[in-house]
Motif scaffolding. Structure first.
Motif, short mmCIF file in Angstrom:
data_model
loop_
_atom_site.label_atom_id
_atom_site.label_comp_id
_atom_site.label_asym_id
_atom_site.label_seq_id
_atom_site.Cartn_x
_atom_site.Cartn_y
_atom_site.Cartn_z
N GLN A 59 0.80 -1.09 0.08
CA GLN A 59 0.04 0.24 0.06
C GLN A 59 0.96 1.22 -0.10
O GLN A 59 0.52 2.12 -0.79
N GLU A 60 1.96 1.36 0.85
CA GLU A 60 2.83 2.49 0.82
C GLU A 60 3.43 2.58 -0.33
O GLU A 60 3.69 3.78 -0.97
N ASN A 61 4.13 1.49 -1.02
CA ASN A 61 4.72 1.56 -2.22
C ASN A 61 3.82 2.14 -3.26
O ASN A 61 4.24 2.88 -4.39
N SER A 62 2.72 1.69 -3.28
CA SER A 62 1.83 1.98 -4.31
C SER A 62 1.35 3.63 -4.68
O SER A 62 1.07 4.18 -5.46
N LYS A 63 1.83 4.22 -3.46
CA LYS A 63 1.55 5.70 -3.59
C LYS A 63 2.88 6.74 -4.05
O LYS A 63 2.77 7.78 -4.23
N ARG A 64 3.73 5.82 -4.49
CA ARG A 64 5.04 6.43 -4.86
C ARG A 64 4.63 6.83 -6.53
O ARG A 64 4.14 5.92 -7.16
N SER A 65 5.32 7.81 -7.03
CA SER A 65 4.91 8.22 -8.24
C SER A 65 5.70 7.13 -9.25
O SER A 65 5.00 7.03 -10.23
N ASN A 66 6.54 6.59 -9.02
CA ASN A 66 7.20 5.90 -9.88
C ASN A 66 6.96 4.19 -9.68
O ASN A 66 7.17 3.32 -10.04
N SER A 67 5.71 3.93 -8.85
CA SER A 67 5.43 2.69 -8.19
C SER A 67 4.75 1.66 -9.61
O SER A 67 4.08 2.11 -10.40
N THR A 68 5.16 0.46 -9.62
CA THR A 68 4.76 -0.52 -10.48
C THR A 68 3.71 -1.15 -9.80
O THR A 68 2.61 -1.98 -10.18
N ILE A 69 3.19 -0.97 -8.46
CA ILE A 69 2.27 -1.24 -7.79
C ILE A 69 0.95 -0.64 -7.88
O ILE A 69 0.84 0.71 -7.17
N LYS A 70 -0.10 -1.15 -8.44
CA LYS A 70 -1.42 -0.07 -8.92
C LYS A 70 -2.34 -0.69 -7.89
O LYS A 70 -3.19 0.14 -7.21
N THR A 71 -2.45 -1.98 -7.64
CA THR A 71 -3.55 -2.61 -6.82
C THR A 71 -2.80 -3.62 -5.74
O THR A 71 -2.22 -4.66 -6.21
N PRO A 72 -2.73 -3.09 -4.48
CA PRO A 72 -1.74 -3.66 -3.67
C PRO A 72 -2.30 -5.21 -3.43
O PRO A 72 -3.55 -5.32 -3.40
N PHE A 73 -1.38 -6.18 -3.22
CA PHE A 73 -1.70 -7.60 -3.04
C PHE A 73 -0.57 -8.21 -2.38
O PHE A 73 0.64 -7.54 -2.43
N VAL A 74 -0.76 -9.35 -1.90
CA VAL A 74 0.36 -9.99 -1.19
C VAL A 74 0.15 -11.53 -1.80
O VAL A 74 -0.54 -12.03 -1.73
N LEU A 75 1.46 -12.09 -1.71
CA LEU A 75 1.64 -13.54 -2.05
C LEU A 75 2.28 -14.09 -0.87
O LEU A 75 3.34 -13.43 -0.52
N GLY A 76 1.80 -15.27 -0.75
CA GLY A 76 2.43 -16.10 0.30
C GLY A 76 3.25 -17.09 -0.26
O GLY A 76 2.92 -17.74 -1.13
N ALA A 77 4.30 -17.61 0.62
CA ALA A 77 5.12 -18.51 0.03
C ALA A 77 5.60 -19.40 1.21
O ALA A 77 5.76 -18.88 2.42
N VAL A 78 5.74 -20.73 1.28
CA VAL A 78 6.69 -21.35 2.13
C VAL A 78 8.01 -21.57 1.57
O VAL A 78 8.28 -22.20 0.73
N LEU A 79 9.06 -20.95 2.59
CA LEU A 79 10.23 -20.77 2.26
C LEU A 79 11.11 -21.77 3.08
O LEU A 79 11.06 -21.79 4.19
#
Length: 127
Positions: A59-79
């Protein structure tokens, strides 16, 4: 004594929804971050066991003028942590100290300054 951490963790990655769908459909891969402010280095960043922080980041990143995040989302993974730099283990804390000293000596010989971290300024966000 073992040299790898025998454990799995859940990781959460803040990303754009469309990019996440492409990854889930195996049409694309994660993109390595290689920004000048990536103080942990180039790579793919996951928040360990912290979905809330991942969505907050997106969400914070999406507010930056050069952000590639238009719709904030989360991917989960087992690491699988495998062979990692575990900053809770003393041997890695010691290793980091030695690595810092080597870097400091190298930069001094090259007549260069140590890199410095700095916070994002207002210029990084739309007013």
């Amino acid at each position: 004594m073992y040299s790898t951490k025998p454990s799995f963790v859940y990781g959460f990655h803040g990303i754009d929804r469309d990019a996440a769908i492409h990854i889930l459909n195996q049409e694309d891969n994660f993109r390595h971050s290689n920004n000048s402010y990536d103080w942990l280095g180039n790579g793919i960043y996951f928040w360990e066991n912290n979905y809330q922080r991942a969505i907050q980041y997106a969400q914070e990143n999406s507010k930056r003028s050069n952000s590639t995040i238009k719709t904030p989302f989360v991917l989960g993974a087992v690491l699988d942590l495998g062979n990692c730099l575990d900053l809770l283990a003393q041997k890695y804390i010691d290793y980091l100290s030695i690595a810092f000293n080597v870097l400091e000596q190298y930069l001094e010989r090259e007549n260069k300054l140590l890199p410095m971290n700095s916070a994002f300024g207002k210029s990084d966000f739309d007013e």
